[in-house]
Design a protein around this motif. Structure first.
Motif, PDB file in Angstrom:
ATOM      1  N   ARG A 192     -39.752 -18.536 -41.911  1.00 18.81           N
ATOM      2  CA  ARG A 192     -39.475 -17.189 -41.446  1.00 18.81           C
ATOM      3  C   ARG A 192     -40.257 -16.191 -42.277  1.00 18.81           C
ATOM      4  O   ARG A 192     -40.442 -16.367 -43.485  1.00 18.81           O
ATOM      5  N   ARG A 227     -34.095 -27.349 -38.503  1.00 17.36           N
ATOM      6  CA  ARG A 227     -33.996 -26.356 -39.562  1.00 17.36           C
ATOM      7  C   ARG A 227     -32.898 -26.757 -40.549  1.00 17.36           C
ATOM      8  O   ARG A 227     -31.973 -27.484 -40.205  1.00 17.36           O
ATOM      9  N   THR A 229     -30.544 -10.702 -32.753  1.00 22.34           N
ATOM     10  CA  THR A 229     -31.463 -10.438 -33.863  1.00 22.34           C
ATOM     11  C   THR A 229     -32.751 -11.184 -33.592  1.00 22.34           C
ATOM     12  O   THR A 229     -32.760 -12.184 -32.885  1.00 22.34           O
ATOM     13  N   THR A 230     -33.823 -10.706 -34.162  1.00 21.36           N
ATOM     14  CA  THR A 230     -35.118 -11.336 -33.943  1.00 21.36           C
ATOM     15  C   THR A 230     -35.470 -12.211 -35.136  1.00 21.36           C
ATOM     16  O   THR A 230     -35.476 -11.749 -36.268  1.00 21.36           O
ATOM     17  N   GLU A 231     -35.751 -13.497 -34.850  1.00 26.68           N
ATOM     18  CA  GLU A 231     -36.207 -14.415 -35.874  1.00 26.68           C
ATOM     19  C   GLU A 231     -37.649 -14.795 -35.547  1.00 26.68           C
ATOM     20  O   GLU A 231     -37.951 -15.233 -34.434  1.00 26.68           O
ATOM     21  N   GLU A 232     -38.531 -14.623 -36.513  1.00 28.33           N
ATOM     22  CA  GLU A 232     -39.943 -14.932 -36.295  1.00 28.33           C
ATOM     23  C   GLU A 232     -40.412 -15.904 -37.358  1.00 28.33           C
ATOM     24  O   GLU A 232     -40.307 -15.633 -38.552  1.00 28.33           O
ATOM     25  N   PHE A 233     -40.891 -17.054 -36.906  1.00 25.00           N
ATOM     26  CA  PHE A 233     -41.388 -18.095 -37.792  1.00 25.00           C
ATOM     27  C   PHE A 233     -42.871 -18.310 -37.524  1.00 25.00           C
ATOM     28  O   PHE A 233     -43.331 -18.208 -36.382  1.00 25.00           O
ATOM     29  N   ASP A 286     -41.018 -16.874 -31.870  1.00 23.50           N
ATOM     30  CA  ASP A 286     -40.284 -15.604 -31.878  1.00 23.50           C
ATOM     31  C   ASP A 286     -39.065 -15.758 -30.981  1.00 23.50           C
ATOM     32  O   ASP A 286     -39.185 -15.803 -29.756  1.00 23.50           O
TER      33      ASP A 286
END
Length: 211
Positions: free
Chosen positions: A79, A120, A45-49, A40
């Motif tokens: 994601r 990535r 912005t929030t990126e959650e993988f 997280d």
């Protein structure tokens, strides 16, 4: 994955060179595990993988005295909203000293090299990032009846562009020459020169083989 094989070979060699232990001492071990990780990254912005992978850990040395601790882990994640994939690698190489904490438990002080790596796919090609540095940890293990045990750790990671606290808590059951373990690991890191935070939650479960 070739990095993981290199770490595994080095870890096994280190374990074989460590001094002998009493038959009842299950401290020296090889652990094969599967892992689920959630990454997280919280900035503008929030990126959650999240994803599932696995790894290998080898601990060799003395339960009370000097020991070495080596591990490698690889988790491919994606994601939650179906965006870009992110490959996560976690490598550690450490050493420390254990001492008694009562008749059936012990503490450990450990220092380690830590490397957290991601890769990535971006529009211009693959983007690789590596956060390297050190960690210091205070660990505790307690034997329980029926070959059960609990373990916990409180540590601090200082990496290239991030630092923060790492917590580990887990249980294990090793009745003889083969057993099982499960643990939860939580890294709560602050990104340098920004208000961003990086949180990595990992659940590991697998096989433990004393030697």
């Amino acid at each position: 994955m070739h990095h993981a094989f290199r770490f595994a070979a080095a870890a096994i060699a280190a374990g074989m060179l460590s001094s002998a232990h009493a038959g009842s001492d299950q401290f020296q071990r090889i652990e094969f595990f599967g892992s689920w990780a959630q990454i997280d990254a919280d900035d503008t912005t929030t990126e959650e993988f999240d994803g599932i992978g696995g790894g290998l850990r080898v601990v060799g040395g003395q339960r009370v005295g000097f020991f070495g601790d080596f591990s490698g882990e690889y988790v491919p994640t994606e994601r939650d909203d179906g965006g870009a994939d992110l490959d996560f690698e976690n490598y550690r190489a450490g050493a420390g000293w254990g001492f008694p904490a009562g008749p059936v438990g012990f503490f450990q002080l450990k220092a380690e090299y830590a490397s957290l790596r991601t890769e990535r796919q971006a529009p211009g090609g693959k983007v690789k990032e590596s956060q390297d540095g050190y960690g210091v940890h205070l660990q505790f293990e307690q034997d329980l009846p029926y070959s059960l045990g609990v373990h916990a750790s409180l540590g601090y990671l200082d990496l290239d562009d991030a630092d923060g606290i790492e917590y580990v808590i887990g249980v294990h059951w090793v009745p003889d020459v083969f057993g099982f373990f499960a643990q939860y690991r939580w890294d709560d890191l602050d990104i340098a020169d920004s208000d961003a935070e990086l949180r990595i939650d990992t659940v590991r479960a697998g096989f433990r083989v004393p030697f």
